[in-house]
Design a protein around this motif. Structure first.
Motif, PDB file in Angstrom:
ATOM      1  N   UNK A 239      40.871  38.593  40.742  1.00  0.00           N
ATOM      2  CA  UNK A 239      41.101  37.263  40.304  1.00  0.00           C
ATOM      3  C   UNK A 239      39.580  36.680  38.980  1.00  0.00           C
ATOM      4  N   UNK A 240      39.746  36.224  37.848  1.00  0.00           N
ATOM      5  CA  UNK A 240      39.319  36.161  36.501  1.00  0.00           C
ATOM      6  C   UNK A 240      38.783  34.871  37.257  1.00  0.00           C
ATOM      7  N   UNK A 241      37.461  33.971  37.114  1.00  0.00           N
ATOM      8  CA  UNK A 241      36.796  33.240  37.216  1.00  0.00           C
ATOM      9  C   UNK A 241      35.739  32.863  35.773  1.00  0.00           C
ATOM     10  N   UNK A 242      35.738  32.231  35.548  1.00  0.00           N
ATOM     11  CA  UNK A 242      33.893  31.431  34.148  1.00  0.00           C
ATOM     12  C   UNK A 242      33.184  32.509  34.842  1.00  0.00           C
ATOM     13  N   UNK A 243      32.955  32.546  36.128  1.00  0.00           N
ATOM     14  CA  UNK A 243      31.668  33.065  36.370  1.00  0.00           C
ATOM     15  C   UNK A 243      31.382  34.553  37.298  1.00  0.00           C
ATOM     16  N   UNK A 244      32.929  35.279  37.375  1.00  0.00           N
ATOM     17  CA  UNK A 244      32.795  36.246  38.175  1.00  0.00           C
ATOM     18  C   UNK A 244      34.335  37.311  38.148  1.00  0.00           C
ATOM     19  N   UNK A 245      34.539  38.632  37.906  1.00  0.00           N
ATOM     20  CA  UNK A 245      35.909  38.980  38.429  1.00  0.00           C
ATOM     21  C   UNK A 245      35.496  39.485  39.897  1.00  0.00           C
ATOM     22  N   UNK A 246      36.191  38.389  41.009  1.00  0.00           N
ATOM     23  CA  UNK A 246      36.511  38.873  42.586  1.00  0.00           C
ATOM     24  C   UNK A 246      37.836  39.331  42.967  1.00  0.00           C
ATOM     25  N   UNK A 247      36.913  40.479  43.967  1.00  0.00           N
ATOM     26  CA  UNK A 247      37.900  40.980  44.404  1.00  0.00           C
ATOM     27  C   UNK A 247      38.755  40.732  46.173  1.00  0.00           C
ATOM     28  N   UNK A 248      39.907  40.465  46.288  1.00  0.00           N
ATOM     29  CA  UNK A 248      39.648  40.050  47.635  1.00  0.00           C
ATOM     30  C   UNK A 248      39.806  41.745  48.901  1.00  0.00           C
ATOM     31  N   UNK A 249      38.791  40.925  49.586  1.00  0.00           N
ATOM     32  CA  UNK A 249      38.783  42.769  50.621  1.00  0.00           C
ATOM     33  C   UNK A 249      38.809  41.614  51.833  1.00  0.00           C
TER      34      UNK A 249
ATOM     35  N   UNK B 264      35.201  38.808  47.129  1.00  0.00           N
ATOM     36  CA  UNK B 264      34.334  39.851  46.282  1.00  0.00           C
ATOM     37  C   UNK B 264      34.141  40.261  45.054  1.00  0.00           C
ATOM     38  N   UNK B 265      32.358  39.353  44.828  1.00  0.00           N
ATOM     39  CA  UNK B 265      31.635  39.835  43.014  1.00  0.00           C
ATOM     40  C   UNK B 265      32.118  41.123  42.790  1.00  0.00           C
ATOM     41  N   UNK B 266      32.096  41.469  41.978  1.00  0.00           N
ATOM     42  CA  UNK B 266      32.412  43.011  41.669  1.00  0.00           C
ATOM     43  C   UNK B 266      31.222  43.201  40.126  1.00  0.00           C
ATOM     44  N   UNK B 267      30.541  41.847  39.416  1.00  0.00           N
ATOM     45  CA  UNK B 267      29.232  42.148  38.672  1.00  0.00           C
ATOM     46  C   UNK B 267      30.081  41.726  37.403  1.00  0.00           C
TER      47      UNK B 267
END
Length: 266
Positions: free
Chosen positions: A64-74, A79-82
């Motif tokens: 997921x692309x967000x206005x704060x980070x790219x998140x990966x579902x685990x 989970x934020x990826x930095x």
């Protein structure tokens, strides 16, 4: 308990039971997870509150692309990826890619490896990248032409003035008029335009008979064909023999979420 709240496994009546699919809808409210199987749309819930700008899935993974980070579902959740703020995420044969703040990068062993700089990236899919100033190839970031590109799929580009297909090194118009989304997996091809959702059938574009008159903003494939409208209506299209009642076609359910931008399945 209403019929909508009954688990999909309990509602199965006819035909072969199909595995449940979890679809993820990205919106200004966050990421909503929807349970669906055999044309039925079951429970849904807000899985992550955020400002989601894009969502993509591949090989059991959701990004997921967000206005704060790219998140990966685990297994532990989102989970934020930095990466930082992102406008687009997608997968190619080598894994996850993201774009934001003019940067395009690939996620490799827990780190982001910069590929280059492209501004106003809108979509990533099938080895292609859609941006305000054209289509780019991945991972080289070679510009392939067109302008005001809203979405890409293998061999296709949706733009503000038409849907284009790539023949060799040339783009040729397939449909005229503004298009906001395109999806193709080699077996199916769908395009969402100002005049509705259409499917390529035996070389001809046929209008899909949707149960709602709302603007479709994204399409994806899994066991069935899934689409989402900008008003938050989740749509699924299933063949007759795969449904509980023996009647296929498009079905709908309103999720009640605002500012919808995309849908993906793992």
């Amino acid at each position: 308990m209403s019929d909508d709240d009954i688990a999909l496994s309990e509602k199965r009546m006819y035909g072969e039971k199909r595995p449940e699919t979890h679809a993820y809808v990205a919106s200004g409210l966050g990421v909503t997870r929807v349970e669906t199987a055999g044309g039925q749309i079951g429970r849904f819930s807000l899985a992550k509150r955020c400002s989601a700008r894009d969502v993509a899935g591949s090989d059991g993974e959701i990004a997921v692309a967000t206005d704060e980070s790219v998140l990966v579902v685990t297994d532990d959740g989102f989970t934020p990826t930095g990466f930082g703020p992102a406008t687009a995420v997608g997968y190619d044969t080598d894994g996850l890619l993201a774009a934001g703040d003019g940067r395009v990068a690939r996620y490799v062993d827990g780190d982001w490896v910069r590929l280059g700089e492209i501004r106003a990236v809108r979509a990533i899919d099938g080895g292609l990248l859609a941006a305000e100033d054209g289509v780019y190839a991945l991972p080289s970031l070679e510009r392939l032409g067109l302008a005001d590109v809203t979405d890409v799929a293998p061999g296709y580009a949706a733009t503000a003035d038409g849907l284009y297909g790539r023949d060799g090194d040339e783009w040729n118009e397939r449909r005229s008029g503004g298009h906001q989304a395109v999806e193709s997996d080699g077996e199916h091809t769908h395009a969402a335009a100002d005049d509705g959702l259409s499917e390529l059938v035996a070389g001809r574009w046929e209008r899909c008979s949707l149960p709602v008159e709302e603007r479709v903003v994204d399409i994806t494939y899994g066991d069935d064909t899934y689409a989402i409208t900008e008003d938050g209506t989740f749509l699924v299209d299933t063949v007759d023999e795969a449904t509980a009642d023996g009647q296929g076609g498009w079905r709908q359910r309103s999720l009640g979420v605002p500012e919808v931008v995309g849908v993906a399945v793992a």
